[in-house]
Design a protein around this motif. Sequence first.
Motif, mmCIF file in Angstrom:
data_model
loop_
_atom_site.group_PDB
_atom_site.id
_atom_site.type_symbol
_atom_site.label_atom_id
_atom_site.label_comp_id
_atom_site.label_asym_id
_atom_site.label_seq_id
_atom_site.Cartn_x
_atom_site.Cartn_y
_atom_site.Cartn_z
ATOM 1 N N ARG A 279 0.851 -1.196 0.000
ATOM 2 C CA ARG A 279 0.000 0.000 0.000
ATOM 3 C C ARG A 279 0.881 1.238 0.000
ATOM 4 N NH1 ARG A 279 0.476 2.124 5.075
ATOM 5 N NH2 ARG A 279 0.934 0.704 6.816
ATOM 6 N N LEU A 280 0.229 2.400 -0.139
ATOM 7 C CA LEU A 280 0.963 3.644 0.025
ATOM 8 C C LEU A 280 1.156 3.915 1.508
ATOM 9 C CD1 LEU A 280 -0.463 6.102 -2.655
ATOM 10 C CD2 LEU A 280 1.480 4.553 -2.810
ATOM 11 N N ALA A 281 2.325 4.395 1.858
ATOM 12 C CA ALA A 281 2.595 4.713 3.258
ATOM 13 C C ALA A 281 1.710 5.864 3.710
ATOM 14 C CB ALA A 281 4.064 5.087 3.426
ATOM 15 N N GLU A 282 1.459 5.906 4.980
ATOM 16 C CA GLU A 282 0.723 7.015 5.573
ATOM 17 C C GLU A 282 1.719 8.019 6.136
ATOM 18 O OE1 GLU A 282 -1.913 5.448 8.475
ATOM 19 O OE2 GLU A 282 -3.029 4.193 7.052
ATOM 20 N N ALA A 283 1.395 9.296 6.009
ATOM 21 C CA ALA A 283 2.293 10.341 6.500
ATOM 22 C C ALA A 283 2.560 10.147 7.984
ATOM 23 C CB ALA A 283 1.686 11.718 6.241
ATOM 24 N N GLU A 285 4.365 7.623 9.292
ATOM 25 C CA GLU A 285 4.835 6.275 9.596
ATOM 26 C C GLU A 285 6.363 6.246 9.537
ATOM 27 O OE1 GLU A 285 1.872 2.785 8.487
ATOM 28 O OE2 GLU A 285 2.374 3.968 6.705
ATOM 29 N N GLY A 299 4.039 9.732 2.875
ATOM 30 C CA GLY A 299 2.699 9.315 2.477
ATOM 31 C C GLY A 299 2.530 8.958 1.021
ATOM 32 N N SER A 300 3.571 9.075 0.207
ATOM 33 C CA SER A 300 3.435 8.725 -1.214
ATOM 34 C C SER A 300 4.304 7.538 -1.598
ATOM 35 C CB SER A 300 3.796 9.935 -2.083
ATOM 36 O OG SER A 300 5.144 10.327 -1.857
ATOM 37 N N CYS A 305 4.080 -3.898 3.807
ATOM 38 C CA CYS A 305 3.694 -3.886 5.212
ATOM 39 C C CYS A 305 3.111 -5.243 5.608
ATOM 40 C CB CYS A 305 2.640 -2.801 5.484
ATOM 41 S SG CYS A 305 2.988 -1.202 4.719
ATOM 42 N N ARG A 309 2.331 -2.770 10.563
ATOM 43 C CA ARG A 309 3.449 -1.826 10.450
ATOM 44 C C ARG A 309 4.101 -1.932 9.074
ATOM 45 N NH1 ARG A 309 7.679 -5.436 14.100
ATOM 46 N NH2 ARG A 309 7.125 -7.394 13.074
#
Length: 798
Positions: A279-283, A285, A299-300, A305, A309
């Motif tokens: 997935r795309l990371a979340e800002a 993380e 976030g991009s 994962c 995490r």
Amino acid sequence: MKLTLSWLKDHLDTEASLDKICEALTALGLEVEGVEDRARDLAAFTVAHVVEAAPHPNADKLRVCRIDTGSGIVQVVCGAPNARTGMKGVFAPVGTFVPGTKLDLKKGVIRGVESNGMLVSERELGLSDQHDGIIELDGDAPVGAPFAKIAGLDDPVIDIALTPDRADCAGIRGIARDLAAAGLGTLKPLAVAAVPGEFASPLGIGIAAPEGACPLFVGRYIRGLRNGPSPRWLQDKLTAVGLRPISALVDITNFFTVDRARPLHVFDADQVRGGIRVRLAEAGETLSALNGKDYTLVGSETAVCDHQRVLGLGGIIGGVASGCTEDTSNVFLEVALFDPVRTARTGRRHGIDSDARYRFERGLDPEAVFAGAEQATALILELCGGTASELVVAGAVPEWQRTIRLRPDRVHQLGGVDVAPDEQRRILTALGCSVALGDDGVATVTPPPWRGDIEGEADLVEEVLRVNGFDRIPVVPMVRTATVTRSARDPGQRRTALVRRTLAARGLDEAVTWSFMAAATAARFGLVDPGLHLANPISADLDAMRPSILANLIAAVGRNADRGFPDLGLFELGPVYRSPAPDGQLMVACGVRAGVAVPRQWATASRGVDAFDAKADAQAALEVAGAPVVSLQVTADAPDWYHPGRSGSLRLGPSVLAQFGELHPAVLDAAGIKGPVVGFEVYLDAVPQPKRRAGTARPLVKLSPFQPIQRDFAFVLDQGVAAERLVRAAKGADKALVADVQVFDLYQGPGVEPGKKSLALAVTLQPTERTLTDQDLEAVGARIVAAVAKATGGVLRT
């Protein structure tokens, strides 16, 4: 990209020499940057047998050794604690260059005993820092044999510079394929046998990233393995190309990265919670990466994962939390495709350079995912044992097939060399292309999946020319279109060179500065178009295209002043940017002067630089650029970064050709510079090109045989009247006689009314037909006075 000769021969069946292979690689566009041949450097070092190691008669810690070198017995004095009778070591004869000491070995006498050569340690050979004793070899090492061969150091390392489009050659197999196509051997077949899965994987895969971020992810669970050191052959391969052996699992992934341009990753399956999700990371993380650094994600990024995490950044680097250790017994193998653009952007944003990123951002073979999973599984099972699950697949192989028509004559049309159609097809087939010949003789070519850089007919022509040999393109003379050779430079290029030479002759030093600057500085110098802000700047303070060169030169003045050089002049010729449109780029000659124009000395008074110095520089540049300097008008409408009362513009009609003047104090304060600083900007694109003459002959020089005469006039006029109007009026009074007009004095004070000023002119009269009489001079003077009075309201000062 580094590879060893033996590793290359794992894929290429060839008898070609190292020199021949290096020559062919460079000819193919795979430029060889260097070759490290340790066998050549260590050729003088051989295996020797210590026949006797007796105590030195004059030193307790030395031994006198009789050495069998294979070609005779020599005596060597040795101080190593492990030197003893019966051992085998490495011998260096007299005259050998010792890499570790950078010295040539000489015959010597040590404490009264002659020594002919030496037994060496690893440090003396440059192999390591180990110098506690001399090298000890196995008892079966043949005496006299080259040490490099016995130690496995006879494998040359080739270093190749890859261009970004050759992703296939980021693996040794791709390099071997090119050499085979060029006729230097045969590409060995690569077996891909499916490994049967013995159970269903307990970990699944889900892709929640945007389309294209991770089009395909193949995984496999392997349980019950042992992750110890990798075998010697694998460690030697990795060490030779600069990679550090870590463990069998990690070394296997590095092997496939280098061998087949197929990056892999293995997770400690016992540390993966729930399964794998892409997935795309979340800002916000975070990831503790295998390189020992912590990263905060924006976030991009494409993140790999589990259900709780981030485990790694797709195509770039894995994380410590799921990394394999010597206690790992269950692993999950990752073989995936990641978007090259997103991978490159993520790597640049976080400053991560990895072997995986190097390959993913260039684009991988989409068809090699399943093959890579099977081959990696087989090697893991061979080296580590264990039992493999069935493959777990998410996504699908992206569409890559495309067909390109190749007309046989296009090779000659574009490349200038005749290559037979059969040879064209042979070359393309050897490179992995599928070639179908049509009835019209045109070939329909399907490039292989590992060659994403082949997109059109011209690319196919390039491949044929490359493999056929660029050196086979015949040298042909250029067609002469005229008897006399024309200049290779156009008028604009000649103008630029003349301006550069003129400004340098005026004492200015040429500078080359960035085409970027900080957005705040750019706004101060007139940047208003948001399209000139950079989306991906190389530095936070270089985030906008420069609207003026002045700001960069001012910064250079400040740096020089900080280092004790406050008096200097700089200039630069280069582009400035007013908009993203094609016509928004202007060629400008820009310069600055700072400090004093005339240094202190006994003969003349010192003075600082002023606006007239900048004006003179601008006029000199315009004159050599071909501008009609005598016809230019000076207006007081320079931009805001100039001093409003000490600056101006040089115009030809409505066109601004140059701006000059003292720089605004606020601009200097913002740069932290003490004045005075003056500058100029000459817009070379705005200078009209000179009109072409009917012939090529230069115009006849007309010289007068009569003596020129100079007359001085002083006029009283309003203080606000520009001196230029006075000069123009005097010149226009009699264009046939008035050759030159110069202002030589300005006076305001007693004898001149308040609000008035006195300007003195030196007028040069040049008769061409006869000597002027007193009546002629009085008539010309009257016309000058009348013309000045009409144009400026000035009266002759008495």
